[in-house]
Design an enzyme around this catalytic site. Structure first.
Site, PDB file in Angstrom:
ATOM      1  N   CYS A 294       0.809  -1.229   0.000  1.00 26.77           N
ATOM      2  CA  CYS A 294       0.000   0.000   0.000  1.00 26.77           C
ATOM      3  C   CYS A 294       0.838   1.274   0.000  1.00 26.77           C
ATOM      4  CB  CYS A 294      -0.913   0.007   1.214  1.00 26.77           C
ATOM      5  SG  CYS A 294      -2.163  -1.267   1.113  1.00 26.77           S
TER       6      CYS A 294
HETATM    7  N1  LIG Z   1      -2.313  -6.353   1.399  1.00 29.85           N
HETATM    8  C1  LIG Z   1      -2.736  -5.296   2.035  1.00 29.85           C
HETATM    9  O1  LIG Z   1      -2.350  -5.048   3.164  1.00 29.85           O
HETATM   10  C2  LIG Z   1      -3.724  -4.336   1.418  1.00 29.85           C
HETATM   11  C3  LIG Z   1      -4.356  -3.409   2.248  1.00 29.85           C
HETATM   12  C4  LIG Z   1      -5.265  -2.526   1.711  1.00 29.85           C
HETATM   13  C5  LIG Z   1      -5.501  -2.548   0.348  1.00 29.85           C
HETATM   14  N2  LIG Z   1      -4.879  -3.451  -0.470  1.00 29.85           N
HETATM   15  C6  LIG Z   1      -5.225  -3.438  -1.875  1.00 29.85           C
HETATM   16  O2  LIG Z   1      -6.045  -4.549  -2.165  1.00 29.85           O
HETATM   17  C7  LIG Z   1      -5.764  -5.055  -3.463  1.00 29.85           C
HETATM   18  C8  LIG Z   1      -5.403  -6.517  -3.405  1.00 29.85           C
HETATM   19  O3  LIG Z   1      -4.212  -6.667  -2.640  1.00 29.85           O
HETATM   20  P1  LIG Z   1      -3.767  -8.028  -1.993  1.00 29.85           P
HETATM   21  O4  LIG Z   1      -2.727  -7.668  -0.997  1.00 29.85           O
HETATM   22  O5  LIG Z   1      -4.937  -8.831  -1.552  1.00 29.85           O
HETATM   23  O6  LIG Z   1      -3.079  -8.748  -3.265  1.00 29.85           O
HETATM   24  P2  LIG Z   1      -2.629 -10.281  -3.379  1.00 29.85           P
HETATM   25  O7  LIG Z   1      -1.575 -10.311  -4.427  1.00 29.85           O
HETATM   26  O8  LIG Z   1      -2.380 -10.849  -2.036  1.00 29.85           O
HETATM   27  O9  LIG Z   1      -3.931 -11.013  -3.936  1.00 29.85           O
HETATM   28  C9  LIG Z   1      -4.492 -10.763  -5.173  1.00 29.85           C
HETATM   29  C10 LIG Z   1      -5.045 -12.078  -5.723  1.00 29.85           C
HETATM   30  O10 LIG Z   1      -5.688 -11.782  -6.960  1.00 29.85           O
HETATM   31  C11 LIG Z   1      -5.431 -12.854  -7.844  1.00 29.85           C
HETATM   32  N3  LIG Z   1      -5.680 -12.410  -9.205  1.00 29.85           N
HETATM   33  C12 LIG Z   1      -4.901 -11.680 -10.019  1.00 29.85           C
HETATM   34  N4  LIG Z   1      -5.513 -11.455 -11.188  1.00 29.85           N
HETATM   35  C13 LIG Z   1      -6.728 -12.035 -11.114  1.00 29.85           C
HETATM   36  C14 LIG Z   1      -7.826 -12.147 -12.001  1.00 29.85           C
HETATM   37  N5  LIG Z   1      -7.821 -11.576 -13.204  1.00 29.85           N
HETATM   38  N6  LIG Z   1      -8.903 -12.851 -11.604  1.00 29.85           N
HETATM   39  C15 LIG Z   1      -8.929 -13.433 -10.375  1.00 29.85           C
HETATM   40  N7  LIG Z   1      -7.927 -13.364  -9.501  1.00 29.85           N
HETATM   41  C16 LIG Z   1      -6.841 -12.669  -9.853  1.00 29.85           C
HETATM   42  C17 LIG Z   1      -4.014 -13.270  -7.528  1.00 29.85           C
HETATM   43  O11 LIG Z   1      -3.749 -14.590  -7.967  1.00 29.85           O
HETATM   44  C18 LIG Z   1      -3.981 -13.127  -6.009  1.00 29.85           C
HETATM   45  O12 LIG Z   1      -4.334 -14.321  -5.354  1.00 29.85           O
HETATM   46  C19 LIG Z   1      -4.671  -4.157  -4.027  1.00 29.85           C
HETATM   47  O13 LIG Z   1      -5.259  -3.131  -4.783  1.00 29.85           O
HETATM   48  C20 LIG Z   1      -4.041  -3.568  -2.789  1.00 29.85           C
HETATM   49  O14 LIG Z   1      -3.447  -2.306  -3.040  1.00 29.85           O
HETATM   50  C21 LIG Z   1      -3.990  -4.363   0.056  1.00 29.85           C
END
Ligand SMILES: NC(=O)c1ccc[n+]([C@@H]2O[C@H](COP(=O)([O-])OP(=O)(O)OC[C@H]3O[C@@H](n4cnc5c(N)ncnc54)[C@H](O)[C@@H]3O)[C@@H](O)[C@H]2O)c1
Length: 448
Positions: A294
């Site tokens: 983030c």
């Molecule tokens: N990790 C954090 O602490 C956090 C906190 C707040 C916001 N976010 C935001 O949330 C969002 C997701 O982050 P995350 O940490 O969960 O990411 P992550 O990489 O842990 O998970 C994302 C998942 O999406 C899957 N994916 C990718 N393309 C796809 C598709 N076309 N169809 C289906 N699945 C697909 C991936 O295989 C993965 O499992 C981002 O925008 C991030 O900025 C993350």
């Protein structure tokens, strides 16, 4: 009954089938929350390994223990049978499952590309896949952090045109009446035992008031406090404000630390004293830089958007520069420490202690430890690391394995650089055993 009222009724009965698209740090806890509140949940992810693991009740997200997952997976845990959540969750790689879903919540990654511009290809891919199956009465929500305008400018046309082109649908397939679209920023804080999905207030903005109403209703079943907001753009901006606020304040305190160092003042004493002010001051602490998915990335979604409007987001730029320079600052501290002990960095054994981007978690993404390791290596140091949560590091073509014994690693190191202040470490022991310590986290113990 209107499509909106039908959906609201299903939500209120907890019968609405909820799809979570993207089962990572954000998507999986959300899927578990809805399943535990009795909703049938289908998780969709392109990663077949993750899907297989989840269907076996095996979690790869630290905040969701496998036992909790097994209790909601179909056939996952016989002892959970008969509980309201038993069998409520299954995962698949097949988007066709959306045919049976009433809501699809998209939680895919939003990284930056090499030139630090938004890389929204995961949002586009997920949006196009969802659009193939969007149907009357369906709610689609985007949770991925992104620039203001993404939901309306990128997702809405995909969903509208795809659905309208489908002969089975009415010619007029309008958002707010035939289907619903909203944005709700994720606020997950990995490793935070106090604030989880259920008790972290959730901001929700809809393309229309009806979109917002159904999204608020759905989230309201599983989350204690919902904060409705006027538009998807405003909701997108909320997340960017939150993370830009952190990035800028961390950069400020990092720069104050550098200034105090030059002035011969103890920055920690200054911060603690300033933090006694009961109003108008919020405590931030300096460190090795910023990491995670983030803070190092999200502000650049905003500055990119502003560039398209010929505006230069100066605070974001400066904060990014200061925070990303911190690893270099700490490597210089290691050089100085070794120098004062009569050793060059080249060929010295340096142990990096803790590599996750923050304490007590296993997430290595954007961790400043990676930059510190690379800078030390570039200067010829023999770099090793220890982190109870991270068994191996593969970064920029280099692989490193966690040192097997902490004490042996401490004994063998010419210098120990503390990067992540995991609670499991006994800092007085580390200080007592290490020859030299460079402490980016001020773990609070002095040698001797
Ligand atoms: N990790 C954090 O602490 C956090 C906190 C707040 C916001 N976010 C935001 O949330 C969002 C997701 O982050 P995350 O940490 O969960 O990411 P992550 O990489 O842990 O998970 C994302 C998942 O999406 C899957 N994916 C990718 N393309 C796809 C598709 N076309 N169809 C289906 N699945 C697909 C991936 O295989 C993965 O499992 C981002 O925008 C991030 O900025 C993350």
């Amino acid at each position: 009954m209107s499509l909106k009222d039908q959906l609201l009724a299903k939500i209120s009965d907890h019968n609405a089938v909820v799809a979570i698209v993207g089962l990572g740090y954000v998507g999986l806890p959300l899927a578990v929350a809805f399943a535990e509140h009795g909703f049938p949940v289908i998780g969709i992810d392109v990663d077949a390994h993750k899907v297989a693991a989840l269907n076996h009740g095996e979690s790869y997200v630290q905040d969701i223990p496998s036992e909790r997952l097994a209790a909601i997976v179909a056939g996952g845990n016989p002892t959970a049978e008969g509980t309201p959540a038993a069998g409520k969750f299954r995962a698949t790689t097949d988007y066709a499952a959306l045919v049976h879903c009433d809501a699809a919540i998209i939680c895919v990654p939003t990284p930056l590309n090499k030139t630090r511009d938004p890389d929204v290809r995961f949002v586009i891919a997920a949006g196009e896949s969802v659009a193939q199956y969007v149907h009357p009465g369906m709610l689609v929500v985007l949770e991925s952090t992104t620039y203001p305008g993404t939901t309306e400018d990128l997702l809405l046309p995909m969903l509208t045109s795809r659905a309208t082109a489908d002969r089975l649908h009415a010619e007029r397939f309008e958002v707010g009446t035939d289907f619903f679209l909203a944005f709700s920023p994720e606020r997950i804080d990995p490793g935070n035992p106090q604030y989880m999905v259920e008790n972290t207030p959730k901001v929700v903005g809809g393309i229309t008031p009806a979109c917002r109403e159904v999204a608020v209703a759905l989230y309201g079943t599983a989350i204690e406090q919902i904060v409705p907001i006027s538009s998807t753009q405003a909701a997108e901006m909320v997340k960017l404000l939150e993370n830009t606020f952190r990035a800028v304040n961390i950069a400020l305190v990092n720069e104050v630390a550098i200034m105090c160092d030059k002035l011969g003042i103890d920055v920690w004493e200054v911060i603690e004293a300033a933090a006694t002010k009961p109003y108008g001051f919020m405590k931030f602490t300096p460190g090795p830089g910023v990491g995670g998915h983030c803070i190092p990335l999200d502000p650049f979604y905003l500055s990119w958007k502003m560039k398209t409007l010929n505006y230069n987001a100066r605070f974001i730029q400066l904060a990014g520069e200061i925070n990303s320079d911190m690893p270099r600052y700490w490597v210089e501290k290691a050089v100085d420490a070794l120098n004062s002990a009569g050793k060059p960095l080249k060929n010295s054994r340096v142990l990096v202690l803790g590599v996750a981007y923050k304490k007590d978690i296993d997430d290595l993404r954007e961790s400043p430890a990676l930059d510190i390791i690379e800078l030390l290596r570039a200067k010829g140091a023999d770099v090793r690391y220890h982190d109870p949560y991270v068994p191996v590091i593969s970064h920029n073509g280099h692989d490193l394995t966690c040192e097997s014994t902490l004490d042996a690693a401490l004994d063998a190191a010419d210098c120990v650089v503390i990067v992540t202040d995991h609670s499991v470490y006994d800092w007085s022991h580390v200080y007592a055993r290490a020859r030299l310590v460079v402490d980016t986290r001020h773990v609070g113990v002095q040698k001797g």
